[in-house]
Design an enzyme around this catalytic site. Sequence first.
Site, PDB file in Angstrom:
ATOM      1  N   ASP A   1      40.680  84.871  38.102  1.00 40.12           N
ATOM      2  CA  ASP A   1      41.623  85.611  38.937  1.00 40.12           C
ATOM      3  C   ASP A   1      42.702  86.200  38.035  1.00 40.12           C
ATOM      4  OD1 ASP A   1      43.302  83.521  38.313  1.00 40.12           O
ATOM      5  OD2 ASP A   1      43.238  82.609  40.299  1.00 40.12           O
TER       6      ASP A   1
ATOM      7  N   ASP B   1      35.126  81.977  46.817  1.00 43.12           N
ATOM      8  CA  ASP B   1      35.518  80.817  46.011  1.00 43.12           C
ATOM      9  C   ASP B   1      36.489  79.997  46.831  1.00 43.12           C
ATOM     10  OD1 ASP B   1      37.888  82.785  45.520  1.00 43.12           O
ATOM     11  OD2 ASP B   1      38.593  80.848  44.784  1.00 43.12           O
TER      12      ASP B   1
ATOM     13  N   CYS C   1      20.055  65.035  52.360  1.00 45.45           N
ATOM     14  CA  CYS C   1      20.679  65.634  51.168  1.00 45.45           C
ATOM     15  C   CYS C   1      20.088  65.000  49.908  1.00 45.45           C
ATOM     16  CB  CYS C   1      22.189  65.412  51.209  1.00 45.45           C
ATOM     17  SG  CYS C   1      23.056  66.053  49.766  1.00 45.45           S
TER      18      CYS C   1
ATOM     19  N   CYS D   1      21.527  65.193  46.804  1.00 51.58           N
ATOM     20  CA  CYS D   1      22.516  65.032  45.728  1.00 51.58           C
ATOM     21  C   CYS D   1      22.554  63.567  45.280  1.00 51.58           C
ATOM     22  CB  CYS D   1      23.895  65.493  46.190  1.00 51.58           C
ATOM     23  SG  CYS D   1      24.832  64.238  47.073  1.00 51.58           S
TER      24      CYS D   1
ATOM     25  N   CYS E   1      23.995  60.988  47.743  1.00 52.57           N
ATOM     26  CA  CYS E   1      23.144  60.646  48.897  1.00 52.57           C
ATOM     27  C   CYS E   1      21.871  59.926  48.469  1.00 52.57           C
ATOM     28  CB  CYS E   1      22.813  61.907  49.691  1.00 52.57           C
ATOM     29  SG  CYS E   1      24.257  62.567  50.564  1.00 52.57           S
TER      30      CYS E   1
ATOM     31  N   HIS F   1      28.641  65.789  45.943  1.00 52.25           N
ATOM     32  CA  HIS F   1      28.021  66.015  47.256  1.00 52.25           C
ATOM     33  C   HIS F   1      28.543  67.288  47.915  1.00 52.25           C
ATOM     34  CE1 HIS F   1      26.480  65.449  51.291  1.00 52.25           C
ATOM     35  NE2 HIS F   1      27.692  65.800  51.696  1.00 52.25           N
TER      36      HIS F   1
END
Lengths: 469, 469
Positions: free
Chosen positions: A186, A360, A398, A400, A403, A429
């Site tokens: 930015d 974002d 999930c 990830c 999980c 996660h």
Amino acid sequence: MMAQSGATQHQDVTDFGHINLVVVWVLGILRFACRPPNGICLVVMKLLKDATTMCFSLVCRNNQKILQGMGQRQGDRFSFAGLAFSVSHGMTAVMTPFSFSLTGTDGKARTGTIRTSRGDIRTPAFMPVGTAATVKAMLPGSVRETGADILLGNTYHLMLRPTAERIDRLGGLHAFMNWDRPILTDSGGFQVMSLAGLRKLTERGVTFKSHIDGSKHELTPERSMEIQRLLGSDIVMCFDECPALPADKARIAQSMELSMRWAARSRDAFGDRPGHALFGIQQGGLEQDLRAQSAAALTEIGFDGYAVGGLAVGEGQASMFDCLDYAPDQLPIDKPRYLMGVGKPDDIVGAVARGIDMMDCVLPSRSGRTGQVFTRRGVLNIKNARHMDDPRPLDEDCTCPACRGYSRAYLHHAFRSHEIISSMLLTWHNLHYYQDLMSGMRDAIEAGTFDAWQAVFHAQREMGDIDPL
Amino acid sequence: MMAQSGATQHQDVTDFGHINLVVVWVLGILRFACRPPNGICLVVMKLLKDATTMCFSLVCRNNQKILQGMGQRQGDRFSFAGLAFSVSHGMTAVMTPFSFSLTGTDGKARTGTIRTSRGDIRTPAFMPVGTAATVKAMLPGSVRETGADILLGNTYHLMLRPTAERIDRLGGLHAFMNWDRPILTDSGGFQVMSLAGLRKLTERGVTFKSHIDGSKHELTPERSMEIQRLLGSDIVMCFDECPALPADKARIAQSMELSMRWAARSRDAFGDRPGHALFGIQQGGLEQDLRAQSAAALTEIGFDGYAVGGLAVGEGQASMFDCLDYAPDQLPIDKPRYLMGVGKPDDIVGAVARGIDMMDCVLPSRSGRTGQVFTRRGVLNIKNARHMDDPRPLDEDCTCPACRGYSRAYLHHAFRSHEIISSMLLTWHNLHYYQDLMSGMRDAIEAGTFDAWQAVFHAQREMGDIDPL
């Protein structure tokens, strides 16, 4: 790796027969010469205009050593001679030009690919925020594993610590933070307004005091472009002013006009940097006519992409969506459209449905540290006592690490015990969930089933979290 | 995977021809049936006494479902029939017996292997400390990547939060914290003395108040054994009392004698638990005769391993080494010797040279969070300004992620910015360094070159950190 002839013509290196073998050989030498973390970060090939001479250079991290060579074309191959080490720093890399191609639309929703010299970005894209050269509580490889194609870095934070000049000396932000894929930075303007002390706004720019040590700094369009160049950002944002909402129309118009003058100065200061993109930022608050004026001004200047700025600053989702019903349509159809600082999962889905390509937000990572967890079935708070004895994962579908490896009971315990692993797992996660969301939308848009996908998304969220045991 | 007949006879499953194929097939079914994190944590094979019938069971995490089957031997293979799901919880796993074998000695230094049902432990072994069911700032897979074969868990912390009973209900500490290799738990006694409030020591045990919420608790040899059983610890430590040094000899003798009575009660309370080991703890301060009395008392009771306790409590390295010159020799030669709570790298090397096989310490992980870094060239502090512009890694020969991916300048920045990635990377580096140290010692002892290895170790440390740029 791309070979390029002049400023526009470019051709893949694999077209040149045995060149790849040569590159492998040269890489071998260089790996030997440069110990980590001074590994190779860039191999540049350039076919000169006579089409018989190939220049190449290998740029190392941090110490800026450059191995350069030149080859002559002989039939379908190049022979290289005259290898030389150079410690020059000034060599400009010739890179894959920045480009954007739409590969599918469904209503206003779009899917496509942004091509950069550091890899492709699949859109709609969610960019995790790596404020101070790290996505908090994550290793860069883990961020990539969640499916992120690009990170966002904050100019304001990095200019104050460790400073843009230091990052440049250390080989740029990519090498510094160990992320070799695209980075968008930015302009610093928004954070100056939200974090810094004693701000003073003039036509020239903004002066402010650092929130870290009180030191005085100035940001102008020119200085913001310089900082983002020093950082080595792939996608640079114009320096703009973003007024807080609600504000009266005159204030919004005045601010938007200033931002458009700064956009022109940003464009001039950015200059010609092949392989790097500059995005303009539309302002105008919730005023359709001001948004149209802003879009026209930006399009007149000409940018590689366009952001919708000045939203998600307190106006609420309904007002934001009202604005997104027209604002993206005012921007060029063939360039990426980036909605800054958004947002919650349903904000993101609504924005994509309205033609946004990039977003974002700190939400998934910040929430990971405060125990707030995003799943297909809405939001849950891991510190709630209902999870204390629950052997089930956050989301049984999930994939990830949080999980796959841990129960809610463990994550509750780790959070309550203030263990760092809690931030690590919950952030992972949440980022995984966000990237799954983007992936699901891209597939649905491509398949022309985005309406049905949205219906399922909302229906699952309305179910709420699984019942306690 | 081991097959076992009765309580003593055991034979490797691979001896049974096609059994491995059957196991793969059964695993496939169960993976399908049980979603993560309820994955398989244990496969148990048991050859019945008639030697023609093979029972097997597959125990899942958390939900305690058990798939059971029985096979009949037909020549060199078993055919399985009668698969059945069971939700019973009471099945006792039949495991690889705990054993220790020395594979090399060099002077007093020893190298060998501790065999457990959850995998081998190469000795000399350093055990990272996972106090509250996590090695702080590390994922378990990363801890394993550093080369750790075993973790230490703290009974005191876990009994208070989340409680041993809760961990048991959730499938035990291994499943809870997602670490499937061996875990040693301490008895809780040491932390009661160092952390808890309002302690009261009697012949029966210790009552104290939790440092977390002030709640009242009691630890006795019997309760400590029960907690460590509920946790599912592979190596259980006797409950003992450890007086702070210096202390007068009468106090040390009195305390040692109490600990020996508690050791006998621990042994009784531990009972017969195949696949689990109980270690006695030698006390006696810095008094050689008391240490000898303690060793004799423990050997008389009989344990699977012996710890040297009551050191590294403020007596200094020279006094500790004086004690280690005789204390390990007083313990059985054919059992593992564990020096509790040690230590700095040179403490560890000195202890191994004196015949110690196992050690644990919070130092590498705690230091990782405070910016203290261990390298072959001693200790450095990453917050020191000299690292601010240094593009070099912590140790150019180290292969950990911190050294492969990051400059000292980055690590300095991340530490100064209070970024979690600083704790993550520095802890990883420190644990990697410690495990490299152990690996180097094991190789040198095996090769009979431990003296030369020690000379290089000390010479490198004396060089100090690399010069600033």
